[in-house]
Design a protein around this motif. Structure first.
Motif, short mmCIF file in Angstrom:
data_model
loop_
_atom_site.label_atom_id
_atom_site.label_comp_id
_atom_site.label_asym_id
_atom_site.label_seq_id
_atom_site.Cartn_x
_atom_site.Cartn_y
_atom_site.Cartn_z
N ASP A 129 -8.52 -16.02 2.58
CA ASP A 129 -9.89 -16.10 2.40
C ASP A 129 -10.63 -16.88 1.24
OD1 ASP A 129 -10.75 -14.30 4.50
OD2 ASP A 129 -11.17 -12.66 3.40
N ARG A 144 -14.52 -17.62 1.81
CA ARG A 144 -15.08 -16.20 1.74
C ARG A 144 -15.07 -15.82 0.31
NH1 ARG A 144 -12.47 -14.48 6.80
NH2 ARG A 144 -14.14 -14.62 8.35
N LEU A 145 -14.14 -16.66 -0.42
CA LEU A 145 -14.04 -15.97 -2.00
C LEU A 145 -14.15 -17.06 -2.92
CD1 LEU A 145 -10.49 -13.95 -1.66
CD2 LEU A 145 -12.96 -12.80 -2.06
N GLN A 168 -6.46 -5.70 -9.97
CA GLN A 168 -7.74 -5.13 -9.76
C GLN A 168 -8.23 -4.30 -10.85
OE1 GLN A 168 -7.40 -2.12 -6.55
NE2 GLN A 168 -9.32 -1.32 -7.00
N ASP A 169 -7.21 -3.68 -11.63
CA ASP A 169 -7.65 -3.03 -12.72
C ASP A 169 -8.36 -3.84 -13.95
OD1 ASP A 169 -6.75 -0.57 -11.62
OD2 ASP A 169 -4.64 -0.93 -12.59
N ASP A 222 0.82 -1.11 -0.14
CA ASP A 222 0.03 -0.06 -0.03
C ASP A 222 0.96 1.24 0.10
OD1 ASP A 222 -2.58 -1.20 -0.01
OD2 ASP A 222 -2.99 -0.50 2.02
N GLU A 238 -11.62 -4.93 -12.83
CA GLU A 238 -12.64 -3.70 -13.20
C GLU A 238 -13.15 -3.48 -14.35
OE1 GLU A 238 -10.92 -0.78 -10.83
OE2 GLU A 238 -11.83 -1.38 -8.64
N THR A 284 -13.30 -7.94 -4.03
CA THR A 284 -12.80 -7.89 -2.67
C THR A 284 -11.44 -7.41 -2.74
OG1 THR A 284 -14.44 -9.44 -1.56
CG2 THR A 284 -12.92 -8.81 -0.07
N LEU A 285 -11.12 -6.34 -2.12
CA LEU A 285 -9.56 -5.96 -2.02
C LEU A 285 -8.95 -6.21 -0.94
CD1 LEU A 285 -10.57 -2.29 -3.48
CD2 LEU A 285 -10.39 -4.50 -4.51
N TYR A 286 -7.79 -6.64 -1.02
CA TYR A 286 -6.72 -6.89 0.11
C TYR A 286 -5.46 -6.04 -0.07
CZ TYR A 286 -10.01 -10.78 0.80
OH TYR A 286 -11.19 -11.56 1.17
N ALA A 287 -4.86 -5.98 1.37
CA ALA A 287 -3.66 -5.25 1.38
C ALA A 287 -2.56 -6.15 0.95
CB ALA A 287 -3.87 -4.65 2.64
N ARG A 339 -5.17 -4.83 -3.36
CA ARG A 339 -5.50 -3.47 -3.67
C ARG A 339 -4.34 -2.72 -4.52
NH1 ARG A 339 -8.70 -1.02 0.59
NH2 ARG A 339 -7.34 -2.05 1.87
N GLY A 340 -4.93 -2.20 -5.59
CA GLY A 340 -3.72 -1.23 -6.34
C GLY A 340 -3.16 -1.98 -7.08
N GLU A 371 -3.54 -12.34 2.26
CA GLU A 371 -4.85 -12.18 3.04
C GLU A 371 -5.60 -12.87 2.26
OE1 GLU A 371 -5.20 -8.28 4.84
OE2 GLU A 371 -3.32 -8.16 4.50
#
Lengths: 231, 256
Positions: free
Chosen positions: B163, B168-169, B139-140, B69, B143, B152-155, B134-135, B159
């Motif tokens: 999940d 969860r995923l 992700q791009d 991050d 999307e 769902t975004l993770y740091a 995330r980032g 992580e």
């Protein structure tokens, strides 16, 4: 400052603010429902019940909220029997995990606030209630609890603000709260300053709203104290 | 290769005058490229490459562990001078940092449970929950191409794996090597498998992973690019790559 990128992503912050407010408000409400009976039982030093409440309060006040959230979100998910149980429908969802952690945490702090307020009930008030012929139950509900809650107001106002700030923990268990929006802005455009400053401004605005609301409530319910102070 | 601090290379220092220590940001939660060993040190392909490049340049390097991050801000604010953290070279990132030539290149891939009842087309993933870091370019990519999929975004990548295992995923989209070595080939990834083909969209995924430096540090950038070429030409790069991969991780030679 790239204000344009913040504005272009305002929906992230709006959704985040809604999630933050929703989680904080619900956790405070549930925490209060735990704390009222627990705080009174603690003040009365009820046998068996009081040590159990004591353990709960020590556990949740003795550990950081972040650790509690990790334990509930990642920790519980490791056990097959939990994943196979009915509870998984809720624990699967980060929203529920955050709500459970926040509620239990806030409940522990509020328990201590209410315990203190009940313990400091003026003897005269209670004696007057008995002298008026109120039963024990009537005395509790009509005199003790209302007056204790009034005394608890300033401290409870603090707890509300702490809970709001504690709710940033949601962003580390995959929820997009206000801080989550800031982190997304940071991760996508490398705008640490803009993203986190916007988040800070939003938290501050909500905090001021809370502080202002409590000032109004205190002015109404602690009016007897204000008059006394004015003299 | 478990050290983080590299002892000064005395001979090179004497020859080239006193070398300024270079700080390099690494991540530590992206196996097998960088992961945190049980003793707390950081190990992995990125780390070995970082050490090899520093040896090649005769520099005294310090590795700084930084969360993904905050890794570009850390570079821009001067907490480190270069990022060696499997960072894909993308136009968005080029606006804020400069990159060396790539030091490896791999496509992306979707991983889910072995008994998954969906495929990796946008229609197949509609309504499913997919985890990404995330980032990242992943992700791009999601999307842009999977509007009906819940992200769902993770740091960190680790992580997301947690999940995925807990259910969860439905799936995770990530770099094919990172997810193969860091998840599928571990006990954790036992009941999981690749879903569909690998994904590569040059517009989103970029030309590969490079070393990020501040835009004004063109000299450092060129020295690092030269060092990458040098360890590619002698056997250093291949020796490191063999420790982690049984195929060519570098990919095609870039058009120069």
């Amino acid at each position: 400052m790239r204000v344009d990128l913040v504005l272009a992503n305002w929906h992230l912050f709006a959704q985040g603010a809604w999630l933050t407010i929703q989680l904080t408000a619900l956790a405070l409400a549930i925490g209060f429902c735990i704390a009222l009976p627990a705080g009174i039982a603690r003040a009365r030093r009820k046998r068996f019940v009081s040590p159990a409440i004591n353990a709960y309060v020590y556990l949740f006040r003795g550990t950081p909220l972040l650790v509690q959230a990790f334990l509930i979100y990642y920790g519980l998910a490791q056990f097959d029997w939990i994943r196979g149980s009915w509870a998984w429908a809720y624990l699967r969802d980060p929203w529920w995990c955050a709500l459970i952690a926040f509620s239990l945490n806030s409940g522990a702090y509020a328990t201590e606030i209410i315990r203190g307020a009940v313990e400091t009930a003026p003897r005269g008030e209670l004696e007057a209630a008995s002298a008026l012929g109120l039963s024990d139950r009537q005395r509790d509900w009509l005199v003790l609890i209302p007056s204790a809650l009034r005394r608890a107001l300033p401290q409870y106002g603090n707890e509300v603000v702490f809970m709001l700030h504690g709710s940033v923990v949601a962003s580390v268990i995959a929820l997009q709260d206000i801080l989550g929006a800031g982190r997304t802005l940071n991760a996508r455009y490398y705008l640490a300053y803009e993203g986190f400053l916007t988040a800070a401004a939003l938290y501050m605005a909500i905090t001021f709203a809370i502080v202002g609301t409590f000032r109004l409530i205190e002015r109404r319910y602690l009016r007897h104290l204000a008059v006394a102070n004015a003299r | 290769m478990k050290r983080i601090l590299i002892p000064a290379v005395a001979a090179a220092t004497l020859a080239a005058g006193p070398a300024l220590a270079i700080s390099i940001c690494v991540e530590g939660a992206y196996p097998p490229f960088s992961e945190t060993a049980p003793d707390g040190s950081i190990v992995g392909f990125d780390i070995d490459i970082a050490n090899a490049l520093c040896d090649e340049m005769g520099e005294d390097c310090r590795l700084v562990r930084t969360d993904w991050d905050g890794i570009i801000p850390a570079l821009l604010e001067g907490h480190c001078d270069a990022i060696i953290a499997s960072m894909s070279i993308t136009p968005e990132r080029r606006q804020v940092v400069d990159f060396t030539k790539k030091y490896y290149h791999t496509p992306a891939m979707l991983v889910g449970p072995e008994d998954a009842d969906f495929d990796d087309r946008p229609e197949g993933l509609a309504g499913k929950v997919v985890g990404v870091q995330r980032g990242t370019i992943h992700q791009d990519y999601m999307e842009r191409n999977y509007p009906d999929t819940r992200l769902t975004l993770y740091a960190s990548q680790d992580e997301a794996y947690l999940d995925l295992v807990s259910g969860r995923l439905d799936a995770v989209m990530a770099d094919s090597i990172a997810i193969t070595e860091g998840f599928l080939n571990t006990p954790q990834g036992e009941n999981f498998t690749q879903i569909g083909d690998t994904h590569y969209d040059p517009e989103v995924h970029g030309e590969g992973a490079g070393i990020a430096v501040r835009q004004e540090d063109t000299e450092l950038r060129d020295r690092l690019s030269d060092a990458i070429r040098a360890i590619r030409e002698d056997s250093t790069y291949d020796e490191i790559a063999e420790r982690y991969f049984d195929f060519d991780i570098y990919g095609e030679e870039p058009a120069s």
